[in-house]
Write a protein that holds these residues in place. Structure first.
Motif, PDB file in Angstrom:
ATOM      1  N   VAL A   1       9.052   8.416   0.040  1.00  0.00           N
ATOM      2  CA  VAL A   1       9.930   7.847   1.068  1.00  0.00           C
ATOM      3  C   VAL A   1       9.571   6.383   1.229  1.00  0.00           C
ATOM      4  O   VAL A   1       8.407   6.048   1.465  1.00  0.00           O
ATOM      5  CB  VAL A   1       9.764   8.577   2.414  1.00  0.00           C
ATOM      6  N   MET A   2      10.568   5.512   1.080  1.00  0.00           N
ATOM      7  CA  MET A   2      10.353   4.065   1.206  1.00  0.00           C
ATOM      8  C   MET A   2      11.219   3.499   2.328  1.00  0.00           C
ATOM      9  O   MET A   2      12.415   3.775   2.378  1.00  0.00           O
ATOM     10  CB  MET A   2      10.697   3.365  -0.114  1.00  0.00           C
ATOM     11  N   VAL A   3      10.614   2.756   3.219  1.00  0.00           N
ATOM     12  CA  VAL A   3      11.347   2.018   4.243  1.00  0.00           C
ATOM     13  C   VAL A   3      11.334   0.556   3.833  1.00  0.00           C
ATOM     14  O   VAL A   3      10.269  -0.060   3.719  1.00  0.00           O
ATOM     15  CB  VAL A   3      10.725   2.199   5.636  1.00  0.00           C
TER      16      VAL A   3
ATOM     17  N   THR B   1      17.958   6.346   9.113  1.00  0.00           N
ATOM     18  CA  THR B   1      18.433   4.995   8.791  1.00  0.00           C
ATOM     19  C   THR B   1      19.114   4.380  10.003  1.00  0.00           C
ATOM     20  O   THR B   1      18.883   3.219  10.344  1.00  0.00           O
ATOM     21  CB  THR B   1      19.420   5.036   7.607  1.00  0.00           C
ATOM     22  N   ALA B   2      19.968   5.154  10.665  1.00  0.00           N
ATOM     23  CA  ALA B   2      20.666   4.656  11.854  1.00  0.00           C
ATOM     24  C   ALA B   2      19.684   4.344  12.974  1.00  0.00           C
ATOM     25  O   ALA B   2      19.861   3.373  13.721  1.00  0.00           O
ATOM     26  CB  ALA B   2      21.692   5.684  12.310  1.00  0.00           C
ATOM     27  N   SER B   3      18.644   5.155  13.096  1.00  0.00           N
ATOM     28  CA  SER B   3      17.658   4.946  14.156  1.00  0.00           C
ATOM     29  C   SER B   3      16.799   3.706  13.903  1.00  0.00           C
ATOM     30  O   SER B   3      16.579   2.891  14.805  1.00  0.00           O
ATOM     31  CB  SER B   3      16.771   6.180  14.294  1.00  0.00           C
ATOM     32  N   LEU B   4      16.339   3.536  12.675  1.00  0.00           N
ATOM     33  CA  LEU B   4      15.459   2.408  12.337  1.00  0.00           C
ATOM     34  C   LEU B   4      16.232   1.116  12.116  1.00  0.00           C
ATOM     35  O   LEU B   4      15.664   0.022  12.232  1.00  0.00           O
ATOM     36  CB  LEU B   4      14.666   2.720  11.067  1.00  0.00           C
TER      37      LEU B   4
ATOM     38  N   THR C   1       0.831  -1.190   0.000  1.00  0.00           N
ATOM     39  CA  THR C   1       0.000   0.000   0.000  1.00  0.00           C
ATOM     40  C   THR C   1       0.870   1.246   0.000  1.00  0.00           C
ATOM     41  O   THR C   1       1.796   1.367   0.797  1.00  0.00           O
ATOM     42  CB  THR C   1      -0.925   0.028   1.230  1.00  0.00           C
ATOM     43  N   LEU C   2       0.572   2.154  -0.898  1.00  0.00           N
ATOM     44  CA  LEU C   2       1.251   3.435  -0.978  1.00  0.00           C
ATOM     45  C   LEU C   2       0.383   4.469  -0.274  1.00  0.00           C
ATOM     46  O   LEU C   2      -0.809   4.588  -0.558  1.00  0.00           O
ATOM     47  CB  LEU C   2       1.462   3.841  -2.436  1.00  0.00           C
ATOM     48  N   ARG C   3       0.967   5.214   0.642  1.00  0.00           N
ATOM     49  CA  ARG C   3       0.228   6.222   1.385  1.00  0.00           C
ATOM     50  C   ARG C   3       0.524   7.598   0.782  1.00  0.00           C
ATOM     51  O   ARG C   3       1.680   8.015   0.719  1.00  0.00           O
ATOM     52  CB  ARG C   3       0.598   6.189   2.864  1.00  0.00           C
ATOM     53  N   GLU C   4      -0.541   8.269   0.345  1.00  0.00           N
ATOM     54  CA  GLU C   4      -0.406   9.590  -0.265  1.00  0.00           C
ATOM     55  C   GLU C   4      -0.638  10.652   0.808  1.00  0.00           C
ATOM     56  O   GLU C   4      -1.685  10.684   1.461  1.00  0.00           O
ATOM     57  CB  GLU C   4      -1.431   9.763  -1.391  1.00  0.00           C
TER      58      GLU C   4
ATOM     59  N   THR D   1       5.566   0.605   9.952  1.00  0.00           N
ATOM     60  CA  THR D   1       5.291  -0.648   9.257  1.00  0.00           C
ATOM     61  C   THR D   1       5.945  -1.786  10.016  1.00  0.00           C
ATOM     62  O   THR D   1       6.998  -1.592  10.638  1.00  0.00           O
ATOM     63  CB  THR D   1       5.817  -0.609   7.808  1.00  0.00           C
ATOM     64  N   PRO D   2       5.364  -2.987  10.035  1.00  0.00           N
ATOM     65  CA  PRO D   2       5.955  -4.103  10.775  1.00  0.00           C
ATOM     66  C   PRO D   2       7.349  -4.455  10.255  1.00  0.00           C
ATOM     67  O   PRO D   2       7.673  -4.248   9.085  1.00  0.00           O
ATOM     68  CB  PRO D   2       4.968  -5.254  10.532  1.00  0.00           C
ATOM     69  N   GLU D   3       8.172  -4.984  11.141  1.00  0.00           N
ATOM     70  CA  GLU D   3       9.509  -5.415  10.745  1.00  0.00           C
ATOM     71  C   GLU D   3       9.405  -6.475   9.651  1.00  0.00           C
ATOM     72  O   GLU D   3       8.589  -7.384   9.717  1.00  0.00           O
ATOM     73  CB  GLU D   3      10.249  -5.982  11.957  1.00  0.00           C
ATOM     74  N   GLY D   4      10.216  -6.345   8.631  1.00  0.00           N
ATOM     75  CA  GLY D   4      10.189  -7.282   7.517  1.00  0.00           C
ATOM     76  C   GLY D   4       9.282  -6.851   6.386  1.00  0.00           C
ATOM     77  O   GLY D   4       9.283  -7.462   5.321  1.00  0.00           O
ATOM     78  N   GLY D   5       8.524  -5.777   6.607  1.00  0.00           N
ATOM     79  CA  GLY D   5       7.635  -5.289   5.562  1.00  0.00           C
ATOM     80  C   GLY D   5       8.252  -4.128   4.805  1.00  0.00           C
ATOM     81  O   GLY D   5       9.316  -3.626   5.149  1.00  0.00           O
ATOM     82  N   THR D   6       7.570  -3.707   3.758  1.00  0.00           N
ATOM     83  CA  THR D   6       7.991  -2.568   2.952  1.00  0.00           C
ATOM     84  C   THR D   6       6.873  -1.536   2.974  1.00  0.00           C
ATOM     85  O   THR D   6       5.701  -1.877   2.825  1.00  0.00           O
ATOM     86  CB  THR D   6       8.273  -2.991   1.499  1.00  0.00           C
TER      87      THR D   6
END
Length: 244
Positions: free
Chosen positions: A201-203, A144-147, A91-94, A116-121
């Motif tokens: 922004v993508m995690v 990035t360092a924090s997450l 899901t893309l959040r606008e 988002t849950p760990e292991g997800g995108t």
């Protein structure tokens, strides 16, 4: 919105003259200036750290600060207006910025994507074209360092060709920023970008090993253009921190 120091135009030698300034002074001046403009303390802290990195990396701290100030900070803070857009693999959040300051929009994009849950995108996108590119350099490194997960920033510039950098993907690997013309494979599910200007922004699920300590600016004096430092310092005088 920014203040300027008036007077005779400086000659080239005076304009290029440098002085040594402690990083904490640059950060404090930027923090005070953003607070005076109307940013809340958290926003001002994030912006100040980005200004410091811009100055340390590219002598562009004042330029970034002025870009952050060029916004309607008087508008009240409101909850992020988000619309979920289902896609085949996620899901893309606008995010609708509705004219709020770009610094606030950038922080909201990161917060939404990180939820988002760990292991997800996850991915969040906005059509706000006013987020300064220099701002992302610091935000991506520190978040990035924090997450401890890979973050990718995709920006598009309408009217430009791919060879002109129409799309740029900013990521962190081994503690270093890199910009590429193509996204990470896991990010492809959220493409293509819209025809207009946008920032996504993508995690990603990929773990990283960047530590917060490695993202800090070394606590040693920076060579700063004297005229630019005087301008930043003068701007910061509009906000005085009360005694504890």
């Amino acid at each position: 919105m920014s203040d300027t120091i008036t007077g005779p135009a400086p000659d080239r030698q005076q304009k290029d003259r440098t002085i040594a300034v402690q990083p904490r002074e640059i950060k404090e001046a930027a923090f005070r200036t953003l607070c005076a403009a109307g940013a809340d303390p958290l926003e001002a802290q994030e912006g100040a750290l980005a200004v410091l990195r811009a100055e340390a990396d590219a002598h562009a701290g004042l330029r970034l600060l002025q870009q952050l100030l060029d916004a309607d900070w008087a508008a009240p803070v409101r909850p992020a207006a988000v619309t979920d857009v289902p896609r085949a693999a996620g899901t893309l959040r606008e995010l609708d910025p509705a004219g709020q300051p770009p610094l606030r929009t950038a922080l909201q994009l990161l917060d939404l994507a990180a939820d988002t849950p760990e292991g997800g995108t996850a991915a969040t996108r906005t059509t706000d074209a006013g987020i300064p590119g220099l701002l992302w350099n610091d935000l991506v490194l520190r978040h990035t360092a924090s997450l401890q997960r890979r973050i990718a920033i995709a920006t598009t510039n309408p009217g430009a060709t791919p060879d002109d950098g129409a799309t740029c993907y900013l990521t962190v690997r081994d503690g270093e920023l890199s910009a590429t013309p193509t996204p990470a494979p896991a990010a492809v599910i959220f493409m293509p970008q819209p025809a207009g200007a946008s920032t996504t922004v993508m995690v990603l699920p990929e773990p990283v090993h960047t530590t917060p300590e490695t993202t800090n600016i070394a606590p040693k004096p920076l060579k700063v253009r004297e005229q630019e430092w005087q301008t930043m310092y003068q701007m910061s005088r509009k906000y005085l921190v009360p005694d504890a």
